[in-house]
Design a protein around this motif. Structure first.
Motif, PDB file in Angstrom:
ATOM      1  N   UNK A  23       0.817  -1.217   0.000  1.00 30.59           N
ATOM      2  CA  UNK A  23       0.000   0.000   0.000  1.00 30.59           C
ATOM      3  C   UNK A  23       0.849   1.265   0.000  1.00 30.59           C
ATOM      4  N   UNK A  24       2.076   1.159   0.474  1.00 26.85           N
ATOM      5  CA  UNK A  24       3.003   2.301   0.461  1.00 26.85           C
ATOM      6  C   UNK A  24       3.762   2.416  -0.860  1.00 26.85           C
ATOM      7  N   UNK A  25       3.594   1.439  -1.748  1.00 26.67           N
ATOM      8  CA  UNK A  25       4.266   1.505  -3.055  1.00 26.67           C
ATOM      9  C   UNK A  25       5.419   0.541  -3.227  1.00 26.67           C
ATOM     10  N   UNK A  26       5.686  -0.305  -2.232  1.00 18.34           N
ATOM     11  CA  UNK A  26       6.753  -1.297  -2.366  1.00 18.34           C
ATOM     12  C   UNK A  26       6.278  -2.474  -3.220  1.00 18.34           C
ATOM     13  N   UNK A  27       7.209  -3.081  -3.899  1.00 18.07           N
ATOM     14  CA  UNK A  27       7.006  -4.391  -4.528  1.00 18.07           C
ATOM     15  C   UNK A  27       7.529  -5.416  -3.530  1.00 18.07           C
ATOM     16  N   UNK A  28       6.785  -6.489  -3.313  1.00 13.50           N
ATOM     17  CA  UNK A  28       7.164  -7.499  -2.322  1.00 13.50           C
ATOM     18  C   UNK A  28       7.704  -8.740  -3.017  1.00 13.50           C
ATOM     19  N   UNK A  29       8.862  -9.211  -2.564  1.00 13.93           N
ATOM     20  CA  UNK A  29       9.480 -10.405  -3.132  1.00 13.93           C
ATOM     21  C   UNK A  29       8.662 -11.671  -2.934  1.00 13.93           C
ATOM     22  N   UNK A  30       7.726 -11.676  -2.010  1.00 11.78           N
ATOM     23  CA  UNK A  30       6.849 -12.828  -1.809  1.00 11.78           C
ATOM     24  C   UNK A  30       5.832 -13.003  -2.919  1.00 11.78           C
ATOM     25  N   UNK A  31       5.647 -11.966  -3.740  1.00 14.43           N
ATOM     26  CA  UNK A  31       4.724 -12.044  -4.876  1.00 14.43           C
ATOM     27  C   UNK A  31       5.396 -12.527  -6.150  1.00 14.43           C
ATOM     28  N   UNK A  32       6.705 -12.708  -6.118  1.00 12.12           N
ATOM     29  CA  UNK A  32       7.410 -13.098  -7.342  1.00 12.12           C
ATOM     30  C   UNK A  32       7.029 -14.510  -7.760  1.00 12.12           C
ATOM     31  N   UNK A  33       7.012 -14.748  -9.047  1.00 12.10           N
ATOM     32  CA  UNK A  33       6.623 -16.045  -9.596  1.00 12.10           C
ATOM     33  C   UNK A  33       7.621 -17.155  -9.252  1.00 12.10           C
ATOM     34  N   UNK A  34       8.881 -16.916  -9.460  1.00 12.43           N
ATOM     35  CA  UNK A  34       9.884 -17.958  -9.234  1.00 12.43           C
ATOM     36  C   UNK A  34      10.343 -18.000  -7.790  1.00 12.43           C
ATOM     37  N   UNK A  35      11.522 -17.521  -7.553  1.00  8.08           N
ATOM     38  CA  UNK A  35      12.131 -17.472  -6.224  1.00  8.08           C
ATOM     39  C   UNK A  35      11.349 -16.515  -5.343  1.00  8.08           C
ATOM     40  N   UNK A  36      10.777 -17.013  -4.274  1.00  6.95           N
ATOM     41  CA  UNK A  36      10.029 -16.183  -3.330  1.00  6.95           C
ATOM     42  C   UNK A  36      11.011 -15.608  -2.316  1.00  6.95           C
ATOM     43  N   UNK A  37      11.123 -14.303  -2.282  1.00  6.72           N
ATOM     44  CA  UNK A  37      12.033 -13.622  -1.364  1.00  6.72           C
ATOM     45  C   UNK A  37      11.182 -12.862  -0.350  1.00  6.72           C
ATOM     46  N   UNK A  38      10.656 -13.581   0.640  1.00  5.77           N
ATOM     47  CA  UNK A  38       9.681 -13.030   1.576  1.00  5.77           C
ATOM     48  C   UNK A  38      10.158 -11.809   2.359  1.00  5.77           C
ATOM     49  N   UNK A  39      11.438 -11.697   2.724  1.00 13.63           N
ATOM     50  CA  UNK A  39      11.862 -10.505   3.478  1.00 13.63           C
ATOM     51  C   UNK A  39      12.069  -9.259   2.607  1.00 13.63           C
ATOM     52  N   UNK A  40      12.013  -9.403   1.290  1.00 15.10           N
ATOM     53  CA  UNK A  40      12.463  -8.357   0.367  1.00 15.10           C
ATOM     54  C   UNK A  40      11.340  -7.397  -0.032  1.00 15.10           C
ATOM     55  N   UNK A  41      11.642  -6.094   0.033  1.00 13.87           N
ATOM     56  CA  UNK A  41      10.770  -5.026  -0.446  1.00 13.87           C
ATOM     57  C   UNK A  41      11.603  -4.083  -1.302  1.00 13.87           C
ATOM     58  N   UNK A  42      11.039  -3.622  -2.418  1.00 15.12           N
ATOM     59  CA  UNK A  42      11.778  -2.699  -3.278  1.00 15.12           C
ATOM     60  C   UNK A  42      10.833  -1.714  -3.945  1.00 15.12           C
ATOM     61  N   UNK A  43      11.383  -0.550  -4.277  1.00 17.90           N
ATOM     62  CA  UNK A  43      10.700   0.448  -5.089  1.00 17.90           C
ATOM     63  C   UNK A  43      11.644   0.729  -6.252  1.00 17.90           C
ATOM     64  N   UNK A  44      11.214   0.375  -7.451  1.00 18.24           N
ATOM     65  CA  UNK A  44      12.103   0.459  -8.613  1.00 18.24           C
ATOM     66  C   UNK A  44      11.980   1.761  -9.387  1.00 18.24           C
ATOM     67  N   UNK A  45      10.923   2.533  -9.147  1.00 13.32           N
ATOM     68  CA  UNK A  45      10.670   3.757  -9.895  1.00 13.32           C
ATOM     69  C   UNK A  45      10.580   3.485 -11.397  1.00 13.32           C
ATOM     70  N   UNK A  46      10.249   2.251 -11.760  1.00 13.74           N
ATOM     71  CA  UNK A  46      10.144   1.879 -13.170  1.00 13.74           C
ATOM     72  C   UNK A  46      11.477   1.650 -13.857  1.00 13.74           C
ATOM     73  N   UNK A  47      12.551   1.625 -13.082  1.00 13.05           N
ATOM     74  CA  UNK A  47      13.886   1.430 -13.660  1.00 13.05           C
ATOM     75  C   UNK A  47      14.285  -0.035 -13.589  1.00 13.05           C
TER      76      UNK A  47
END
Length: 186
Positions: free
Chosen positions: A146-170
């Protein structure tokens, strides 16, 4: 001579048109900055990521969840050490990103864990420390999204549950070339 002008004039017009288009495109990407002279790893979190990290911690506390940021900015060397874990060194594989291939390297990612009431770090994604019949880990992930982070737990392959990132589209490739998101304007 006239035939040469008829051939060259359209190509000249096309060239001028392409140059103008390129200039317009560059002007529309003002949220990015080109730092090609310094394409190394960041030394601190991007200000927007820092701000949203702090909001994440504050909002989690309102749900009686205590978030601990276990990692944020990483040097290329540290990322490479983590990449070698489970490959060239002992331990389990924790990343598929080599040095320079992680959003952590550019100050755009954080990792988190939970802290229980005894001060112990919790890595169990099913832990329900606030006893509301919901995984605290997933509650934190939802706050983060809700704050705009992408969560690694949503990734299709390797699930990175502790990971949060904001890529700014880069993409990582753009970051490796030195393109960076600009800090938010105040």
């Amino acid at each position: 001579m006239r035939k040469l002008q008829q051939i060259l004039l359209p190509w000249l017009l096309i060239s001028v048109f392409l140059i103008i288009l390129f200039q317009l495109y560059q002007g529309q990407n003002e949220e990015y900055t080109d730092q090609r002279e310094d394409v190394g790893a960041a030394t601190e979190l991007h200000p927007t990521v820092e701000e949203k990290k702090n909001k994440l911690i504050e909002q989690a506390v309102t749900k009686d969840i205590h978030v601990v940021i276990t990692d944020d900015v990483r040097s290329f060397e540290r990322q490479e050490e983590l990449y070698q874990q489970g490959r060239a060194t002992d331990g389990e594989i924790v990343t598929y990103a080599q040095g320079g291939e992680s959003y952590h390297n550019y100050g755009l990612a954080i990792d988190y864990a939970l802290e229980n009431k005894n001060g112990e770090l919790i890595w169990d994604i099913h832990y329900d420390g606030n006893n509301n019949n919901q995984s605290d880990w997933f509650e934190v992930a939802n706050i983060a999204k809700n704050l705009g982070f992408e969560w690694g737990g949503d990734w299709e392959g390797f699930k990175d549950y502790p990971h949060l990132q904001i890529t700014f589209g880069l993409s990582i490739e753009q970051l490796q070339r030195g393109i960076r998101p600009k800090p938010a304007q105040e």
